[in-house]
Design an enzyme around this catalytic site. Sequence first.
Site, PDB file in Angstrom:
ATOM      1  N   LYS A  63      20.056  67.736  67.903  1.00 32.72           N
ATOM      2  CA  LYS A  63      19.049  68.783  67.421  1.00 32.72           C
ATOM      3  C   LYS A  63      18.916  69.827  68.498  1.00 32.72           C
ATOM      4  CE  LYS A  63      17.443  66.264  63.457  1.00 32.72           C
ATOM      5  NZ  LYS A  63      16.360  66.017  62.728  1.00 32.72           N
ATOM      6  N   ASP A  99      12.277  70.191  59.270  1.00 34.41           N
ATOM      7  CA  ASP A  99      11.936  68.778  59.411  1.00 34.41           C
ATOM      8  C   ASP A  99      10.414  68.281  59.336  1.00 34.41           C
ATOM      9  OD1 ASP A  99      14.437  67.548  59.489  1.00 34.41           O
ATOM     10  OD2 ASP A  99      14.540  67.652  61.747  1.00 34.41           O
TER      11      ASP A  99
HETATM   12  P1  NDP Z   1      16.549  61.834  69.249  1.00 42.33           P
HETATM   13  O1  NDP Z   1      18.051  61.123  69.519  1.00 42.33           O
HETATM   14  O2  NDP Z   1      16.396  62.941  69.504  1.00 42.33           O
HETATM   15  O3  NDP Z   1      15.406  60.670  69.749  1.00 42.33           O
HETATM   16  C1  NDP Z   1      15.795  59.379  69.542  1.00 42.33           C
HETATM   17  C2  NDP Z   1      14.169  58.785  70.047  1.00 42.33           C
HETATM   18  O4  NDP Z   1      14.480  57.289  69.883  1.00 42.33           O
HETATM   19  C3  NDP Z   1      14.231  58.887  71.494  1.00 42.33           C
HETATM   20  O5  NDP Z   1      12.869  58.921  71.888  1.00 42.33           O
HETATM   21  C4  NDP Z   1      14.623  57.411  72.083  1.00 42.33           C
HETATM   22  O6  NDP Z   1      14.015  57.061  73.261  1.00 42.33           O
HETATM   23  C5  NDP Z   1      14.215  56.461  71.063  1.00 42.33           C
HETATM   24  N1  NDP Z   1      15.114  55.505  70.679  1.00 42.33           N
HETATM   25  C6  NDP Z   1      16.327  55.355  70.514  1.00 42.33           C
HETATM   26  N2  NDP Z   1      16.828  54.047  70.540  1.00 42.33           N
HETATM   27  C7  NDP Z   1      15.813  53.339  70.611  1.00 42.33           C
HETATM   28  C8  NDP Z   1      15.531  51.905  70.589  1.00 42.33           C
HETATM   29  N3  NDP Z   1      16.468  51.041  70.300  1.00 42.33           N
HETATM   30  N4  NDP Z   1      14.186  51.372  70.920  1.00 42.33           N
HETATM   31  C9  NDP Z   1      13.310  52.061  71.222  1.00 42.33           C
HETATM   32  N5  NDP Z   1      13.369  53.804  71.267  1.00 42.33           N
HETATM   33  C10 NDP Z   1      14.585  54.327  70.630  1.00 42.33           C
HETATM   34  O7  NDP Z   1      16.669  61.425  67.486  1.00 42.33           O
HETATM   35  P2  NDP Z   1      15.920  62.284  66.424  1.00 42.33           P
HETATM   36  O8  NDP Z   1      14.643  62.737  66.674  1.00 42.33           O
HETATM   37  O9  NDP Z   1      16.886  63.495  66.259  1.00 42.33           O
HETATM   38  O10 NDP Z   1      16.049  61.292  65.097  1.00 42.33           O
HETATM   39  C11 NDP Z   1      15.330  60.223  65.249  1.00 42.33           C
HETATM   40  C12 NDP Z   1      15.347  59.492  63.885  1.00 42.33           C
HETATM   41  O11 NDP Z   1      14.777  59.986  62.799  1.00 42.33           O
HETATM   42  C13 NDP Z   1      16.880  59.086  63.584  1.00 42.33           C
HETATM   43  O12 NDP Z   1      16.886  57.767  62.896  1.00 42.33           O
HETATM   44  C14 NDP Z   1      17.272  60.091  62.130  1.00 42.33           C
HETATM   45  O13 NDP Z   1      18.152  59.668  61.331  1.00 42.33           O
HETATM   46  C15 NDP Z   1      15.823  60.221  61.716  1.00 42.33           C
HETATM   47  N6  NDP Z   1      15.333  61.386  60.887  1.00 42.33           N
HETATM   48  C16 NDP Z   1      15.121  61.467  59.758  1.00 42.33           C
HETATM   49  C17 NDP Z   1      14.822  62.539  59.126  1.00 42.33           C
HETATM   50  C18 NDP Z   1      14.956  62.426  57.438  1.00 42.33           C
HETATM   51  O14 NDP Z   1      14.893  63.623  56.925  1.00 42.33           O
HETATM   52  N7  NDP Z   1      14.325  61.397  56.934  1.00 42.33           N
HETATM   53  C19 NDP Z   1      14.942  63.778  59.588  1.00 42.33           C
HETATM   54  C20 NDP Z   1      15.111  63.709  61.038  1.00 42.33           C
HETATM   55  C21 NDP Z   1      15.435  62.651  61.766  1.00 42.33           C
HETATM   56  P3  NDP Z   1      14.649  57.435  74.841  1.00 42.33           P
HETATM   57  O15 NDP Z   1      13.893  58.779  75.072  1.00 42.33           O
HETATM   58  O16 NDP Z   1      14.082  56.387  75.643  1.00 42.33           O
HETATM   59  O17 NDP Z   1      16.009  57.556  74.717  1.00 42.33           O
END
Ligand code: NDP
Length: 263
Positions: A63, A99
Site C-alpha cells: 500500500k 480503508d
Molecule cells: P503492512 O505490511 O503495511 O504492515 C504490517 C505490520 O504488521 C507491521 O507493523 C509489521 O511489523 C507487523 N507484523 C507483521 N508480522 C508480524 C508478526 N509476526 N508479529 C508482529 N507484528 C508483525 O500491512 P498492512 O497494514 O497493509 O496490512 C495489515 C493487515 O491488515 C493484513 O493482515 C491485511 O490483510 C489486513 N487488512 C485488512 C483489511 C480489511 O478490509 N479487512 C484492509 C487492510 C488490511 P514490523 O514493522 O515490525 O515489520
Amino acid sequence: MQLFSIFGDPVSHSRSPLMHNCVFKNLKYRACYTRTHLLDGDKLRETFFSLGLSGANVTVPHKEAAYDACDEIRGFANKVGVVNTIVNENGKLIGYNTDADGFMYSIEEFGDVKNILILGAGGTAKALSARFLQDNIKVDVINRSEGRLSYFKELGCECHTWESFKAKKYDLVVNTTSAGLKDEELPAPKEIIDSTLNNTNFVADAIYGKLTPFLKMAKEKNITFKDGADMLLGQGVLANELFVNGELNKEDIKTYMQKSFEL
Ligand code: NDP
C-alpha cells in the site's frame, strides 16, 4: 469490458474479486475483477499498465508502494501516504484510501469509542490512526520494531515497542499486524496480549475470514470482538463507487457486495 484487479502478497485469500464481481454481474456493469500476485511493489505501476487495468485495489504489503506508483493522490490518502484503491483516469493513476472510512463503518456498533490501542505500524495502522485522531480519539500504537513508529509519534500517538509497553485501559484494541494472516502467530508476546485484553471493552482484527490467535484469545475472555469482514465490506463499497464513477447506486453496490459474503 473493463478489467480490475487486486495486488498483494499473499493475495490468494482475498475476497475482493468475489465482492466486486458480484456487484458487476448483478448490476450488469461490463467489468471483471481478478487477482494479481505481486512480489515486488516497485513493479506495481508497470504491471497495472501491462494488464490494461481500469482500476485496482492494493493489499499487504504494497500500500505504501502504491502511493508512490500513482500520478495523483486524492482525499484521505494524501494525509497518510497509503493507497488501497487506484483508478486509471485517461492513463493517469489516481490513488485513494478507502480503508479508514471502511473501518469506521465497521466499528459503529461499538458506540462511542474514545481510546484505542493499535497493534502494528504498517499501512493500515497509519490510515486508521490518522482517521481516529480526526475524530478526537486518543491513539496508542505498539509495534515489534521501532523504525516505523516515528510517523505515529509525529501524528501525536503514544508509541511503544514490545519492550516499553505497559497496558492501560482501552475502549478498543485493533490488530493491524499481519500476524495470524498466513500463520498462527500472535501480534505480540502472549503476556502483552493477555494484559491488553484484560483492559479493553472491544477487540477488532483487520484480518478477515478466520479466527486469528488474537481473536481466539479475545473469545476465550468473553470480549466482544469482530474480524475484518465489515471493514472489508466498507472499503469495498467505497472502492467500487470510485471504479464505476457514479454509474451505479451506492445502496445497490452495498446490497450485492454484502450478498457475496454468503457465497
Ligand atoms: P503492512 O505490511 O503495511 O504492515 C504490517 C505490520 O504488521 C507491521 O507493523 C509489521 O511489523 C507487523 N507484523 C507483521 N508480522 C508480524 C508478526 N509476526 N508479529 C508482529 N507484528 C508483525 O500491512 P498492512 O497494514 O497493509 O496490512 C495489515 C493487515 O491488515 C493484513 O493482515 C491485511 O490483510 C489486513 N487488512 C485488512 C483489511 C480489511 O478490509 N479487512 C484492509 C487492510 C488490511 P514490523 O514493522 O515490525 O515489520
